[in-house]
Design a protein around this motif. Sequence first.
Motif, mmCIF file in Angstrom:
data_model
loop_
_atom_site.group_PDB
_atom_site.id
_atom_site.type_symbol
_atom_site.label_atom_id
_atom_site.label_comp_id
_atom_site.label_asym_id
_atom_site.label_seq_id
_atom_site.Cartn_x
_atom_site.Cartn_y
_atom_site.Cartn_z
ATOM 1 N N LEU A 56 0.845 -1.555 0.049
ATOM 2 C CA LEU A 56 -0.095 -0.163 0.540
ATOM 3 C C LEU A 56 0.825 1.217 -0.086
ATOM 4 C CD1 LEU A 56 -3.306 0.796 0.550
ATOM 5 C CD2 LEU A 56 -2.682 1.370 2.415
ATOM 6 N N LEU A 57 1.517 0.686 1.296
ATOM 7 C CA LEU A 57 3.085 2.450 1.496
ATOM 8 C C LEU A 57 4.037 2.441 0.862
ATOM 9 C CD1 LEU A 57 1.539 3.429 5.081
ATOM 10 C CD2 LEU A 57 0.646 4.263 2.826
ATOM 11 N N GLY A 58 4.337 1.435 0.449
ATOM 12 C CA GLY A 58 5.548 1.344 -0.149
ATOM 13 C C GLY A 58 6.648 0.242 1.207
ATOM 14 N N GLN A 59 7.802 0.685 0.824
ATOM 15 C CA GLN A 59 8.427 -0.596 1.708
ATOM 16 C C GLN A 59 8.788 0.469 3.026
ATOM 17 O OE1 GLN A 59 10.488 -3.366 1.602
ATOM 18 N NE2 GLN A 59 9.754 -3.989 0.607
ATOM 19 N N SER A 60 8.493 2.165 2.027
ATOM 20 C CA SER A 60 9.335 2.865 2.935
ATOM 21 C C SER A 60 8.442 4.024 3.096
ATOM 22 C CB SER A 60 10.482 3.078 3.761
ATOM 23 O OG SER A 60 11.307 3.442 3.005
ATOM 24 N N VAL A 61 8.009 5.429 4.045
ATOM 25 C CA VAL A 61 7.612 6.516 3.662
ATOM 26 C C VAL A 61 8.797 8.037 4.590
ATOM 27 C CG1 VAL A 61 5.319 5.532 4.059
ATOM 28 C CG2 VAL A 61 6.291 6.545 6.496
ATOM 29 N N VAL A 62 8.902 8.390 4.659
ATOM 30 C CA VAL A 62 9.219 9.719 5.052
ATOM 31 C C VAL A 62 8.991 10.639 5.776
ATOM 32 C CG1 VAL A 62 10.217 10.126 2.326
ATOM 33 C CG2 VAL A 62 8.694 11.254 3.291
ATOM 34 N N ASP A 63 9.638 10.614 7.108
ATOM 35 C CA ASP A 63 9.673 11.353 8.724
ATOM 36 C C ASP A 63 10.278 13.070 7.852
ATOM 37 O OD1 ASP A 63 12.225 11.807 8.839
ATOM 38 O OD2 ASP A 63 12.906 10.418 10.029
ATOM 39 N N LYS A 64 9.950 13.686 9.132
ATOM 40 C CA LYS A 64 9.680 15.590 8.857
ATOM 41 C C LYS A 64 11.687 15.881 8.455
ATOM 42 C CE LYS A 64 7.498 17.957 10.427
ATOM 43 N NZ LYS A 64 6.190 18.055 9.167
ATOM 44 N N ASP A 65 12.518 15.150 9.083
ATOM 45 C CA ASP A 65 13.459 14.813 8.099
ATOM 46 C C ASP A 65 14.213 14.837 6.649
ATOM 47 O OD1 ASP A 65 14.826 16.448 10.190
ATOM 48 O OD2 ASP A 65 14.567 14.601 11.283
ATOM 49 N N LYS A 66 12.787 13.636 5.925
ATOM 50 C CA LYS A 66 13.009 12.949 4.449
ATOM 51 C C LYS A 66 13.763 12.266 4.053
ATOM 52 C CE LYS A 66 11.307 16.738 1.833
ATOM 53 N NZ LYS A 66 10.400 17.306 2.325
ATOM 54 N N LYS A 67 13.588 11.754 6.400
ATOM 55 C CA LYS A 67 14.654 10.431 6.224
ATOM 56 C C LYS A 67 13.232 8.817 6.166
ATOM 57 C CE LYS A 67 18.769 11.464 9.220
ATOM 58 N NZ LYS A 67 18.903 12.269 10.157
ATOM 59 N N ASN A 68 14.411 7.920 5.420
ATOM 60 C CA ASN A 68 12.782 6.863 5.428
ATOM 61 C C ASN A 68 12.539 5.512 6.881
ATOM 62 O OD1 ASN A 68 12.491 7.029 2.786
ATOM 63 N ND2 ASN A 68 14.155 5.864 2.037
ATOM 64 N N VAL A 69 11.497 5.928 7.008
ATOM 65 C CA VAL A 69 10.865 5.112 8.282
ATOM 66 C C VAL A 69 10.440 3.872 7.255
ATOM 67 C CG1 VAL A 69 9.608 5.155 9.555
ATOM 68 C CG2 VAL A 69 10.095 7.401 9.123
ATOM 69 N N PRO A 70 11.023 2.453 7.774
ATOM 70 C CA PRO A 70 10.044 1.488 6.992
ATOM 71 C C PRO A 70 8.694 1.067 7.534
ATOM 72 C CG PRO A 70 12.348 0.509 8.823
ATOM 73 C CD PRO A 70 12.047 2.323 8.769
#
Length: 145
Positions: free
Chosen positions: A9-23
């Motif tokens: 649905l969302l992909g392996q990860s989304v991004v947080d406020k620092d544009k870092k990938n969050v699994p």
Amino acid sequence: MSGGFFEELLGQSVVDKDKKNVPTSSFTGDGQVVGIYFSAHWCPPCRGFTPALAEFYKKMKSKGLEIVFVSSDRDEDSFNGYYETMPWLAVSFADRGRKQQLCDKFGVTGIPTLVLLDGKTGEMITKDGRGVVQTDPNGDKFPWK
């Protein structure tokens, strides 16, 4: 459905406020509720609801709520400015194909829309998450099943 559902649905990860990938797997699972928040900075009702949702999220995160913002903004600068006002995660603005897939999957035709999903099974709890936030502002009925 399982954790694989959310990765699909969302992909392996989304991004947080620092544009870092969050699994995706880090915020899904038993006892979790995942909110998919469709919104945009140019939408007056969205700008009215987002601050209330942010306060709600701050109360509910420790209980197992995670929210992922799906932007309907027209450009990345608008997305970035609006996302600054939000305390949760986001689908990368660059992933416009995923944004369209999510809108199609949940039948989103207007914003703001907050879809709440069971974090373990992926089953929809409600498409009216906005109503949940407005009628249960303290989250007393969490996880709303």
